[in-house]
Design an enzyme around this catalytic site. Sequence first.
Site, PDB file in Angstrom:
ATOM      1  N   TYR A 144      20.499   6.837  11.211  1.00 23.67           N
ATOM      2  CA  TYR A 144      20.273   6.854   9.763  1.00 23.67           C
ATOM      3  C   TYR A 144      21.615   6.650   9.071  1.00 23.67           C
ATOM      4  O   TYR A 144      22.607   7.284   9.445  1.00 23.67           O
ATOM      5  CB  TYR A 144      19.665   8.184   9.339  1.00 23.67           C
ATOM      6  CG  TYR A 144      19.500   8.363   7.837  1.00 23.67           C
ATOM      7  CD1 TYR A 144      20.286   9.286   7.143  1.00 23.67           C
ATOM      8  CD2 TYR A 144      18.564   7.634   7.117  1.00 23.67           C
ATOM      9  CE1 TYR A 144      20.141   9.458   5.767  1.00 23.67           C
ATOM     10  CE2 TYR A 144      18.415   7.806   5.740  1.00 23.67           C
ATOM     11  CZ  TYR A 144      19.211   8.724   5.069  1.00 23.67           C
ATOM     12  OH  TYR A 144      19.068   8.888   3.710  1.00 23.67           O
ATOM     13  N   ASP A 239      29.558   4.494  11.584  1.00 19.93           N
ATOM     14  CA  ASP A 239      29.130   5.416  10.526  1.00 19.93           C
ATOM     15  C   ASP A 239      29.503   6.824  10.992  1.00 19.93           C
ATOM     16  O   ASP A 239      28.762   7.454  11.757  1.00 19.93           O
ATOM     17  CB  ASP A 239      27.626   5.273  10.295  1.00 19.93           C
ATOM     18  CG  ASP A 239      27.144   6.260   9.249  1.00 19.93           C
ATOM     19  OD1 ASP A 239      25.981   6.140   8.806  1.00 19.93           O
ATOM     20  OD2 ASP A 239      27.912   7.171   8.868  1.00 19.93           O
ATOM     21  N   LYS A 267      30.439  13.810   3.899  1.00 19.87           N
ATOM     22  CA  LYS A 267      30.235  15.215   4.278  1.00 19.87           C
ATOM     23  C   LYS A 267      31.532  16.036   4.336  1.00 19.87           C
ATOM     24  O   LYS A 267      32.056  16.425   3.302  1.00 19.87           O
ATOM     25  CB  LYS A 267      29.446  15.273   5.580  1.00 19.87           C
ATOM     26  CG  LYS A 267      28.029  14.662   5.418  1.00 19.87           C
ATOM     27  CD  LYS A 267      27.186  14.810   6.643  1.00 19.87           C
ATOM     28  CE  LYS A 267      25.913  14.000   6.552  1.00 19.87           C
ATOM     29  NZ  LYS A 267      24.796  14.721   5.934  1.00 19.87           N
TER      30      LYS A 267
HETATM   31  P1  KE4 Z   1      24.335  10.689   1.949  1.00 12.78           P
HETATM   32  O1  KE4 Z   1      23.967   9.502   1.101  1.00 12.78           O
HETATM   33  O2  KE4 Z   1      23.149  11.647   2.158  1.00 12.78           O
HETATM   34  O3  KE4 Z   1      25.591  11.404   1.472  1.00 12.78           O
HETATM   35  O4  KE4 Z   1      24.749  10.176   3.395  1.00 12.78           O
HETATM   36  C1  KE4 Z   1      23.829   9.364   4.085  1.00 12.78           C
HETATM   37  C2  KE4 Z   1      24.151   9.416   5.570  1.00 12.78           C
HETATM   38  C3  KE4 Z   1      24.867   8.370   6.123  1.00 12.78           C
HETATM   39  N1  KE4 Z   1      25.183   8.363   7.448  1.00 12.78           N
HETATM   40  C4  KE4 Z   1      24.825   9.389   8.251  1.00 12.78           C
HETATM   41  C5  KE4 Z   1      25.190   9.343   9.706  1.00 12.78           C
HETATM   42  C6  KE4 Z   1      24.104  10.490   7.721  1.00 12.78           C
HETATM   43  O5  KE4 Z   1      23.752  11.513   8.538  1.00 12.78           O
HETATM   44  C7  KE4 Z   1      23.772  10.511   6.361  1.00 12.78           C
HETATM   45  C8  KE4 Z   1      22.978  11.654   5.740  1.00 12.78           C
HETATM   46  N2  KE4 Z   1      22.582  12.691   6.628  1.00 12.78           N
HETATM   47  C9  KE4 Z   1      21.413  13.468   6.239  1.00 12.78           C
HETATM   48  C10 KE4 Z   1      21.151  14.539   7.294  1.00 12.78           C
HETATM   49  N3  KE4 Z   1      20.978  14.091   8.581  1.00 12.78           N
HETATM   50  C11 KE4 Z   1      21.580  14.069   4.896  1.00 12.78           C
HETATM   51  C12 KE4 Z   1      20.571  15.142   4.548  1.00 12.78           C
HETATM   52  C13 KE4 Z   1      19.598  14.670   3.505  1.00 12.78           C
HETATM   53  O6  KE4 Z   1      19.214  13.474   3.512  1.00 12.78           O
HETATM   54  O7  KE4 Z   1      19.228  15.516   2.672  1.00 12.78           O
END
Ligand code: KE4
Length: 429
Positions: A144, A239, A267
């Site tokens: 993801y 990523d 993060k």
């Molecule tokens: P954000 O747009 O949520 O800041 O980041 C997206 C993203 C990009 N790349 C990786 C590897 C990620 O894990 C994420 C977002 N992770 C999720 C949890 N696995 C965020 C939690 C959520 O969507 O509320």
Amino acid sequence: MIIGKSKRLFDSAQKKIPGGVNSPVRAWHAVTGVPRFIARGKGAHVIDIDGNEYIDYVGSWGPLILGHAHPYVTGALQDALRQGTTFGAPTERELQMAETVCRLIPSIEKIRLVSSGTEATMSAIRLARAFTKRSKIVKFDGCYHGHADGLLVKAGSGVVTLGLPDSPGVVPALAAETLVARYNDITGIERIFSKYGNKIAAVIVEPVCANIGVIPPASKFLANLASITRRYGSLLIFDEVVTGFRLSPGGAQEVYRVRPDLTCLGKILGGGLPLAAFGGRRDIMNLIAPLGPVYQAGTLSGNPLAVTAGLATLQQLSRHGTYQTLEKKGKYLAESFAKVLAKYKTKATVNRAGSMMTLFFGVARVSNADEARQCDREKFARFFHGMLERGVYLPPAPYEAMMISLSHSNADLHKTVAAFESWCRSDRH
Ligand code: KE4
């Protein structure tokens, strides 16, 4: 357990916010039940609006590697707050952050700060397409990268597949520009490149999967990805939104000794405030506006408060022995869980990378998304609620990662193992 206030708030929230939450996973659809409304956090603990206290392994999905409300971070923020919150102009702190990240992650020669991981990956892909003048992107089933349209695609049938929209609203023509491969399957990647190689702008990969549960890369998988992309003139994008500063100061690329062309971060970078970034080779990053023609912008990009929290967090992480401590905590928890699973003859596997781990019930091995999807999700839901009742707050979904922080004490870890053993004893399904 009294949860009346969370229930009332959740009922009200659903009237004004889709699903009552501002990000889907928080609605607990995978485990059902009433999502706890959190009132405050301190160290490795969170307290919900009804006063129930839990040992927290969500850690806000990764940023809180120091734990909640770390005094060094909150102190730095209090000082910063007095100077203002945002200026829409360059600040010295942004330069300090850029220099710090470039020092920690040498593959990043230049960096652009943004506000979310989604923005970071979306921008990195636009940049890769501009640099290579190609349109196709390769991603992996189960990885993801945020919710940009071109990344919300799922594998079609077969292994070498053109992406299909994984959400209404994603235009099929755009989804078809994304090829979906199987993680840890280098033969599949070779096949994709033999068919589309000179059309592929980039491969984007979580160097360690964290969004299909934790799945570490097979030996040489990442190195082979790097050599294949180089061979075909495509770019390799790591990523590291989750793995950056989680697995080591230099992220997964330092652990696995593979140098990507571009890296996305998030993060931990913001220490709990909205901050992310993309960066990499100077010759590629120089295409980004205003220096180059590839447009990318953001009102709050490099926000002074977020950068302050991020710098304070990275400063704390730079202390001697930090990553050895995180590794020790993660190893202890994973091995203790494995011992309990063996004692109660519960079929499951524990995948771990440093201070993040996932339990997959009902399966003996998980090395890709297909294998992960074979796990017993019902049992996971019972595990989640069984641990919650025993004061342990896990990610409310089977395909996420338990995040261990520096603030998880030995007492917290022992209590977690005891709770797990108590639940295993009770769950004789
Ligand atoms: P954000 O747009 O949520 O800041 O980041 C997206 C993203 C990009 N790349 C990786 C590897 C990620 O894990 C994420 C977002 N992770 C999720 C949890 N696995 C965020 C939690 C959520 O969507 O509320």
